[in-house]
Design an enzyme around this catalytic site. Structure first.
Site, PDB file in Angstrom:
ATOM      1  CB  SER A 144      -0.956  -0.028   1.309  1.00  0.00           C
ATOM      2  OG  SER A 144      -1.346   1.378   1.336  1.00  0.00           O
ATOM      3  CE1 TYR A 155      -4.026  -2.291   5.545  1.00  0.00           C
ATOM      4  CE2 TYR A 155      -3.185  -0.090   4.558  1.00  0.00           C
ATOM      5  CZ  TYR A 155      -3.754  -1.526   4.279  1.00  0.00           C
ATOM      6  OH  TYR A 155      -3.917  -1.691   3.138  1.00  0.00           O
TER       7      TYR A 155
END
Length: 250
Positions: A144, A155
């Protein structure tokens, strides 16, 4: 970039970007295993894909469990005789908590790592024998752009760590003619994004982009097909950033 005769396993493929990856690989000619912790949803998607004329089957898997990933590898081997492509897309995102690192609950930290990082490793360990046996393999890990933006969230840390795992696996699997690369999408319009991100935050993100809109799963489809094809046969240990021009690495 045909994938005729190849077998692809895509985790987290019952919805969102994973579903887009599964559809793209099937359209390129691969037989696709739709793998998801929501087994009922995976089976339903597999049926939808078969109804559309593709070779596909849905199977359940908990990627944080060694027993479950090994069972999936056995099931895929029984169904298709082996596999050539592994797309590690599944991750904890839909239920993501936004606590700063210094306030992060350590149990949640470990849970996030057990899925987002350990899950990719366990899947690679389970499927590496099949990829090596095939003599031609592709692994694509879903990172990501959060990995490059930081922001003090677990995350983002897991997605940065996944790039390190990608490079390590590329070194180990390269001699077996298996490439390992990663895709780092920017903010992509999915149900999961809408559940964890406010409209104001999304507006702020798109304002920073050169192409001022959220991505779609279709925007990522060409990248996964490319990385899984012979066109990318000499590319390994790399990260493709697809984010509308948010991240400027060079």
């Amino acid at each position: 970039m045909t994938l005729e005769g190849k077998v692809a396993v895509v985790t987290g493929a019952a919805r969102g970007i994973g579903r887009g990856y599964a559809d793209a690989l099937a359209s390129a000619g691969a037989a696709v295993v739709v793998a998801d912790i929501d087994e009922a949803a995976a089976v339903a998607v597999g049926k939808e894909m078969r109804d559309a004329g593709h070779a596909a089957v849905g199977m359940g898997v908990d990627i944080s469990s060694r027993e479950s990933t090994l069972a999936l590898a056995d099931a895929v081997s029984s169904e298709f005789g082996g596999t050539n492509i592994l797309v590690n897309n599944a991750a904890m995102f839909h239920s993501m908590k936004q606590a700063p690192l210094l306030e992060q609950d350590i149990d949640y930290w470990r849970q996030m790592f057990s899925v987002n990082l350990d899950g990719a490793l366990l899947m690679a360990q389970a499927f590496a024998p099949l990829l090596k046996k095939a003599g031609w393999g592709r692994v694509v890990n879903q990172s990501s752009t959060a990995a490059f933006l930081g922001g003090g969230r677990v995350y983002a840390v897991t997605k940065l760590a996944l790039i390190g795992l990608t490079q390590g696996l590329a070194a180990e699997l390269g001699p077996s003619n298996v490439t390992v690369n990663a895709i780092a999408p920017g903010p992509t319009s999915t149900e999961a994004l809408a559940s964890v991100t406010s409209k104001d935050t999304i507006d702020g993100l798109t304002a920073r982009m050169n192409i001022k809109r959220l991505g779609t799963p279709e925007d990522l489809a060409g990248a996964v097909v490319f990385l899984c094809s012979d066109a990318a046969s000499w590319m390994t240990g790399q990260v493709l950033v697809i984010d509308g021009g948010t991240i400027k690495l060079m």
